[in-house]
Scaffold this motif. Structure first.
Motif, PDB file in Angstrom:
ATOM      1  N   THR A  37       0.911  -1.115  -0.102  1.00 50.41           N
ATOM      2  CA  THR A  37      -0.005  -0.009   0.011  1.00 50.41           C
ATOM      3  C   THR A  37       0.833   1.194   0.130  1.00 50.41           C
ATOM      4  N   PRO A  38       0.250   2.438  -0.525  1.00 55.22           N
ATOM      5  CA  PRO A  38       1.210   3.612  -0.544  1.00 55.22           C
ATOM      6  C   PRO A  38       1.536   3.953   0.959  1.00 55.22           C
ATOM      7  N   GLU A  39       0.760   3.733   2.107  1.00 53.43           N
ATOM      8  CA  GLU A  39       1.251   4.076   3.106  1.00 53.43           C
ATOM      9  C   GLU A  39       2.361   3.149   3.849  1.00 53.43           C
ATOM     10  N   ASN A  40       2.084   1.924   3.619  1.00 54.61           N
ATOM     11  CA  ASN A  40       3.110   1.127   3.910  1.00 54.61           C
ATOM     12  C   ASN A  40       4.423   1.213   3.311  1.00 54.61           C
ATOM     13  N   ALA A  96       5.646   3.961   2.125  1.00 56.09           N
ATOM     14  CA  ALA A  96       6.474   5.203   2.850  1.00 56.09           C
ATOM     15  C   ALA A  96       6.974   4.705   3.998  1.00 56.09           C
ATOM     16  N   ALA A  97       6.265   4.258   4.867  1.00 58.20           N
ATOM     17  CA  ALA A  97       6.815   3.776   6.236  1.00 58.20           C
ATOM     18  C   ALA A  97       7.961   3.017   6.011  1.00 58.20           C
ATOM     19  N   LYS A 132       5.334  -1.302   8.535  1.00 61.06           N
ATOM     20  CA  LYS A 132       3.624  -0.919   8.327  1.00 61.06           C
ATOM     21  C   LYS A 132       3.520   0.457   8.781  1.00 61.06           C
ATOM     22  N   ALA A 133       2.576   1.074   8.185  1.00 62.16           N
ATOM     23  CA  ALA A 133       2.203   2.469   8.703  1.00 62.16           C
ATOM     24  C   ALA A 133       1.839   2.405  10.177  1.00 62.16           C
ATOM     25  N   ASP A 134       1.971   3.344  11.066  1.00 63.58           N
ATOM     26  CA  ASP A 134       1.379   3.358  12.353  1.00 63.58           C
ATOM     27  C   ASP A 134       1.407   4.908  12.513  1.00 63.58           C
ATOM     28  N   PRO A 135       0.233   5.556  12.292  1.00 60.29           N
ATOM     29  CA  PRO A 135       0.166   6.872  12.655  1.00 60.29           C
ATOM     30  C   PRO A 135       0.395   7.193  14.200  1.00 60.29           C
ATOM     31  N   GLY A 164       5.637   7.329  12.567  1.00 58.56           N
ATOM     32  CA  GLY A 164       4.720   6.846  11.783  1.00 58.56           C
ATOM     33  C   GLY A 164       4.862   5.730  11.169  1.00 58.56           C
ATOM     34  N   TYR A 165       5.695   4.948  11.569  1.00 57.53           N
ATOM     35  CA  TYR A 165       6.136   3.691  11.032  1.00 57.53           C
ATOM     36  C   TYR A 165       5.948   2.669  12.114  1.00 57.53           C
TER      37      TYR A 165
END
Length: 454
Positions: free
Chosen positions: A239-242, A244-245, A304-307, A312-313
């Protein structure tokens, strides 16, 4: 699974290839309050409820402080060329600076002399995570002065041991103790603060550069390196979020230390974040010439993304169908091969594998033997991956297995055993495992092959 011996197409290793084992002071020495040793940040960390599995501590560990002759004899029996160990900063400087503890220095004198008498070369790592608690209370790695305190400590060790020790590492696993100590609360000093994490990254890099200069000045002919924990960072899912993380974690984990030390600059996102902390001339102070790149590697990381995380990861999970070696770490020998080649191409420097190995819950059977076929299988495929990297052009000059002994495995306490030698932590009894015999045989055959007697 193909054994190494079934792969005649792979080239032989260098004639001077170094075979060794690795340990670290806090994980094996014990004697935490004996002979003048001061407390470290890990002594405090282990007293925090829930910080370490089962409430375990390094107070006794393997009792190596008292049983080191037995452990040197095991290494001699194993047939290793070298032993990588660390000095406990608070054992030789109980408050991190100032008054020297002669009893602590004398312990390492005995160990170094015993290794040399056994024909085993000492590889001394100056820092393996055990910052003196007194220095942490003054600001620790988040304070720029800590680089100078480290340089003074390095000078003490260089002057005392440099007549007998030629191989030196400045630090072990920069990214692990800074990230887990200052951004993710998995290790000492258990701080969660972006500003302190950034400061720690830069100040540890400054300390590394200062340490290299000290060793060059005080140890004629020193072979100096640094030990980096590097693994490919992959998104847990695409995913884009993952993605980026994973990209940001890659900078913090894989690039934050070797890039400035060897290339003279930080990776782009980290460079922007660090700009307020970098003074004129700092990058030249960090990028000091070294002789080898120490690689600790076990397998890739999944992000993984983790806000809610500091950056944030967060840590993701490996694919569920990937085999693991008993402690939940997936087996990816091709990632080891690729990492060796990545380092060779990016930094163009000789490589020494300073850690690789396999954990588990090994225990003696009814006869007292400790059989660990999972570890042997792991080592077989990772050794083949190393040879594949060499065949593809990586200049690999040594392999140190983690670890000689079952030991205190940080947050896992004593429940995760990585040793070639089983340790009964109630009695201190040492029992070589089946993997001990496998590694001894491997080393003997390698030495016979390079001497032409195989």
């Amino acid at each position: 699974m193909n054994r190494i011996d079934d792969a005649p197409s792979l080239p032989p290793l260098r004639p001077d290839f170094v075979w060794g084992v690795s340990t670290s002071a806090y994980q094996i020495e014990g004697a935490a309050a004996e002979d003048g040793r001061g407390p470290s940040i890990w002594d405090r960390h282990c007293r925090i409820a829930g910080a370490v599995h089962n409430g375990d501590t390094g107070d006794v560990a393997c009792d190596h402080y008292h049983r080191w002759p037995e452990d040197v004899a095991l290494m001699r029996r194993l047939g290793v060329d070298a032993y990588r160990f660390s000095v406990s900063w608070p054992r030789v400087l109980p408050r991190g600076r100032g008054a020297v503890n002669e009893a602590g220095l004398a312990f390492y004198d005995r160990l170094i002399d015993g290794l040399l008498e056994a024909g085993i070369e000492p590889w001394l790592c100056l820092y393996h995570w055990d910052l003196p608690l007194a220095l942490h209370e003054l600001g620790g790695w988040a304070r720029r002065d800590c680089a100078g305190w480290y340089a003074d400590y390095a000078a003490l060790c260089a002057k005392r041991f440099g007549d007998r020790v030629r191989r030196w590492a400045t630090f072990n696993e920069f990214s692990v103790f800074t990230l887990f100590g200052y951004a993710i609360p998995w290790a000492a000093p258990r701080i969660v603060d972006r500003d302190q994490h950034l400061r720690a990254i830069h100040h540890v890099n400054l300390a590394h550069g200062a340490g290299v200069d000290v060793l060059r000045a005080l140890v004629p002919g020193a072979s100096v390196g640094a030990i980096h924990n590097r693994q490919a960072v992959r998104p847990e899912s695409d995913t884009p979020e993952n993605r980026a993380a994973a990209a940001l974690l890659d900078e913090h984990w894989n690039l934050a230390f070797p890039d400035p030390q060897l290339l003279g600059h930080y990776p782009p996102r980290l460079a922007a974040a660090l700009e307020p902390y970098v003074a004129a001339g700092d990058m030249a102070r960090i990028a000091r010439p070294v002789d080898w790149f120490g690689l600790n590697h076990y397998g890739p990381i999944f992000a993984k993304a983790d806000p809610a995380g500091t950056w944030g990861y967060g840590w993701g999970e490996a694919p569920p169908d990937q085999p693991d070696h008993g402690v939940g770490w997936a087996i990816f020998p091709e990632a080891f091969r690729d990492e060796l080649l990545t380092i060779a191409r990016r930094y163009r420097i000789p490589i020494v594998v300073t850690e690789n190995g396999c954990g588990g819950s090994d225990a003696p059977d009814a006869t007292g033997a400790v059989n660990d076929p999972h570890r042997i299988a792991y080592l077989e495929v990772y050794q083949r991956a190393l040879r594949e990297a060499v065949a593809a052009g990586a200049d690999v000059r040594g392999f140190f297995l983690w670890s000689l002994l079952d030991n205190f495995e940080w947050g896992s306490g004593y429940g995760n055993r990585f040793g070639l030698v089983h340790v009964d932590f109630a009695t201190g009894r040492r029992t070589p495992k089946a993997s001990f015999r496998w590694y001894a045989d491997r080393i003997a055959r390698e030495k016979a092959a390079r001497s032409g007697t195989a």
